[in-house]
Motif scaffolding. Structure first.
Motif, PDB file in Angstrom:
ATOM      1  N   THR A 242       0.814  -1.218   0.000  1.00  0.00           N
ATOM      2  CA  THR A 242       0.000   0.000   0.000  1.00  0.00           C
ATOM      3  C   THR A 242       0.845   1.264   0.000  1.00  0.00           C
ATOM      4  O   THR A 242       0.342   2.338  -0.328  1.00  0.00           O
ATOM      5  CB  THR A 242      -0.929   0.009   1.222  1.00  0.00           C
ATOM      6  N   ASP A 243       2.117   1.154   0.351  1.00  0.00           N
ATOM      7  CA  ASP A 243       3.000   2.307   0.420  1.00  0.00           C
ATOM      8  C   ASP A 243       4.290   2.002  -0.344  1.00  0.00           C
ATOM      9  O   ASP A 243       5.058   1.134   0.063  1.00  0.00           O
ATOM     10  CB  ASP A 243       3.313   2.646   1.881  1.00  0.00           C
ATOM     11  N   LEU A 244       4.520   2.709  -1.420  1.00  0.00           N
ATOM     12  CA  LEU A 244       5.725   2.513  -2.228  1.00  0.00           C
ATOM     13  C   LEU A 244       6.723   3.655  -2.064  1.00  0.00           C
ATOM     14  O   LEU A 244       7.739   3.687  -2.753  1.00  0.00           O
ATOM     15  CB  LEU A 244       5.351   2.360  -3.707  1.00  0.00           C
ATOM     16  N   ALA A 245       6.456   4.560  -1.158  1.00  0.00           N
ATOM     17  CA  ALA A 245       7.369   5.685  -0.949  1.00  0.00           C
ATOM     18  C   ALA A 245       8.685   5.192  -0.370  1.00  0.00           C
ATOM     19  O   ALA A 245       8.738   4.202   0.360  1.00  0.00           O
ATOM     20  CB  ALA A 245       6.737   6.708  -0.007  1.00  0.00           C
ATOM     21  N   PRO A 249      15.139   4.315  -7.013  1.00  0.00           N
ATOM     22  CA  PRO A 249      14.739   4.553  -8.391  1.00  0.00           C
ATOM     23  C   PRO A 249      14.599   3.241  -9.154  1.00  0.00           C
ATOM     24  O   PRO A 249      15.337   2.283  -8.913  1.00  0.00           O
ATOM     25  CB  PRO A 249      15.878   5.408  -8.946  1.00  0.00           C
ATOM     26  N   ALA A 250      13.637   3.231 -10.085  1.00  0.00           N
ATOM     27  CA  ALA A 250      13.286   1.982 -10.763  1.00  0.00           C
ATOM     28  C   ALA A 250      13.266   2.162 -12.269  1.00  0.00           C
ATOM     29  O   ALA A 250      12.941   3.230 -12.790  1.00  0.00           O
ATOM     30  CB  ALA A 250      11.916   1.498 -10.288  1.00  0.00           C
ATOM     31  N   ALA A 268       4.695   0.626 -12.121  1.00  0.00           N
ATOM     32  CA  ALA A 268       5.506   1.785 -12.495  1.00  0.00           C
ATOM     33  C   ALA A 268       4.752   3.085 -12.218  1.00  0.00           C
ATOM     34  O   ALA A 268       5.331   4.062 -11.708  1.00  0.00           O
ATOM     35  CB  ALA A 268       5.898   1.701 -13.972  1.00  0.00           C
ATOM     36  N   GLN A 269       3.462   3.114 -12.543  1.00  0.00           N
ATOM     37  CA  GLN A 269       2.651   4.301 -12.261  1.00  0.00           C
ATOM     38  C   GLN A 269       2.588   4.577 -10.765  1.00  0.00           C
ATOM     39  O   GLN A 269       2.753   5.723 -10.320  1.00  0.00           O
ATOM     40  CB  GLN A 269       1.238   4.111 -12.807  1.00  0.00           C
ATOM     41  N   ARG A 270       2.378   3.544  -9.977  1.00  0.00           N
ATOM     42  CA  ARG A 270       2.263   3.724  -8.525  1.00  0.00           C
ATOM     43  C   ARG A 270       3.584   4.172  -7.918  1.00  0.00           C
ATOM     44  O   ARG A 270       3.599   4.968  -6.973  1.00  0.00           O
ATOM     45  CB  ARG A 270       1.766   2.430  -7.875  1.00  0.00           C
ATOM     46  N   LEU A 271       4.700   3.653  -8.434  1.00  0.00           N
ATOM     47  CA  LEU A 271       5.994   4.137  -7.967  1.00  0.00           C
ATOM     48  C   LEU A 271       6.121   5.635  -8.220  1.00  0.00           C
ATOM     49  O   LEU A 271       6.545   6.397  -7.337  1.00  0.00           O
ATOM     50  CB  LEU A 271       7.129   3.386  -8.668  1.00  0.00           C
ATOM     51  N   GLY A 275       6.343   9.171  -5.536  1.00  0.00           N
ATOM     52  CA  GLY A 275       7.508  10.028  -5.503  1.00  0.00           C
ATOM     53  C   GLY A 275       8.811   9.333  -5.823  1.00  0.00           C
ATOM     54  O   GLY A 275       9.885   9.921  -5.674  1.00  0.00           O
ATOM     55  N   VAL A 276       8.729   8.081  -6.284  1.00  0.00           N
ATOM     56  CA  VAL A 276       9.924   7.331  -6.668  1.00  0.00           C
ATOM     57  C   VAL A 276      10.288   7.693  -8.102  1.00  0.00           C
ATOM     58  O   VAL A 276       9.409   7.830  -8.966  1.00  0.00           O
ATOM     59  CB  VAL A 276       9.678   5.814  -6.547  1.00  0.00           C
TER      60      VAL A 276
END
Length: 319
Positions: A242-245, A249-250, A268-271, A275-276
């Motif tokens: 639920t939290d990818l903060a 970097p990916a 990728a969108q959620r990252l 803020g990634v």
């Protein structure tokens, strides 16, 4: 269904192995087929000297040591970036030989140290064994950075397919356990979501190499239970996080005719929303694993993009 496969890839479809996964007997057959494929795929002869050695690293608590293969540039001067590489195979197949040629080429072109991990496979060893093996290997890379000639500030994790999913999970574990610090994550055509409910997963039931029936078997084997349950860990299925903060970097890639396509796009969108620094590449006319057809222009572009992403993501200054 019929698919608009890239014209350079289409002639190879009849020569690629079919890997129908339905039960333990079919899995054993598929493992043998993949091993045979590895023996006939073209190798790679490095231009620069590359030292290769197999060893084992301390495994997770109360678990066996984890086999790894260390690739080191023979002509390096000083510490260089390090990369933990996690092979694919739907959590149920694959070994250290599966991507040997590709890793030799990456070391040759980038001058980095790569540690490839031979994690335990499902269904014999379901979650959390595979991801814990990979995390243990990452911890060893950090602990032995000086001995390996690795700059501890430039360590990344990378993998494709199930290896991409495991790489995403290792990045989550490293964040949540307070280390090792990761500079970069490469998630190639990643297997991330056990819920199996994206449009591409629902539509692609007969695509080459990987399809929905194989994905169902893969997740059932890995989880030791029916996929899509309410209590699946995000360290098993990173799409559940639920939290990818705070993740590194990916660089994320997807193939057009791949049931895993949409979960890669969504991750990728959620990252990015978290803020990634997330970079994304989608390749038209391709299918899961089509990069093994190395002569195709699209495959050459895919590999060149990975090299470039690793160069930038790991801060490679030579090569």
């Amino acid at each position: 269904m019929t698919y608009a496969i890239d014209p350079e890839l289409a002639p190879w479809l009849d020569m690629l192995p079919e890997v129908p996964l339905t039960d333990h007997e079919s899995l054993l057959t598929a493992r043998a087929s993949m091993a045979q494929l590895g023996e006939v795929l073209p190798g790679y002869e490095p231009v620069n000297p590359v030292d290769v050695r197999d060893t084992a690293v301390p495994g997770p608590s109360d678990a066996p040591d984890v086999p790894v293969r260390v690739y080191s540039p023979g002509n390096r001067t000083g510490a260089v970036p390090g990369l933990l590489y996690i092979h694919g195979g739907g959590f149920v197949m694959g070994d250290l030989d599966m991507f040997n040629a590709q890793l030799l080429r990456l070391v040759d072109e980038l001058g980095i140290v790569i540690v490839s991990v031979d994690y335990r496979l499902a269904p014999e060893h379901p979650f959390p064994a595979p991801v814990e093996d990979c995390y243990a290997a990452l911890a060893w890379v950090e602990a032995k950075a000086a001995e390996l000639g690795i700059d501890p500030a430039r360590i990344g994790v990378a993998g494709e397919s199930a290896g991409g999913g495991l790489s995403a999970a290792v990045a989550l574990l490293a964040r949540d356990r307070g280390g090792p610090a990761l500079r970069f994550q490469y998630l190639g055509i990643p297997e991330l979501d056990d819920r199996l409910d994206t449009p591409s997963m629902e539509a692609y039931t007969d695509t080459p190499i990987w399809n929905r029936p194989n994905a169902v078997f893969s997740w059932t084997s890995y989880l030791g239970a029916e996929p899509g349950g309410a209590d699946v860990s995000p360290y098993a299925a990173p799409a559940r996080a639920t939290d990818l903060a705070g993740l590194p970097p990916a660089f994320v890639t997807t193939c057009q005719f791949d049931p895993l396509r949409d979960e890669g796009i969504q991750y990728a969108q959620r990252l990015a929303h978290a803020g990634v620094q997330a970079e994304f590449r989608h390749y038209p006319g391709t299918f899961h694993g089509s990069g093994m057809v190395e002569t195709a222009q699209i495959s050459r572009r895919m590999f060149a993009d990975v090299v470039d992403a690793l160069r930038r993501g790991l801060g490679v200054t030579t090569g």
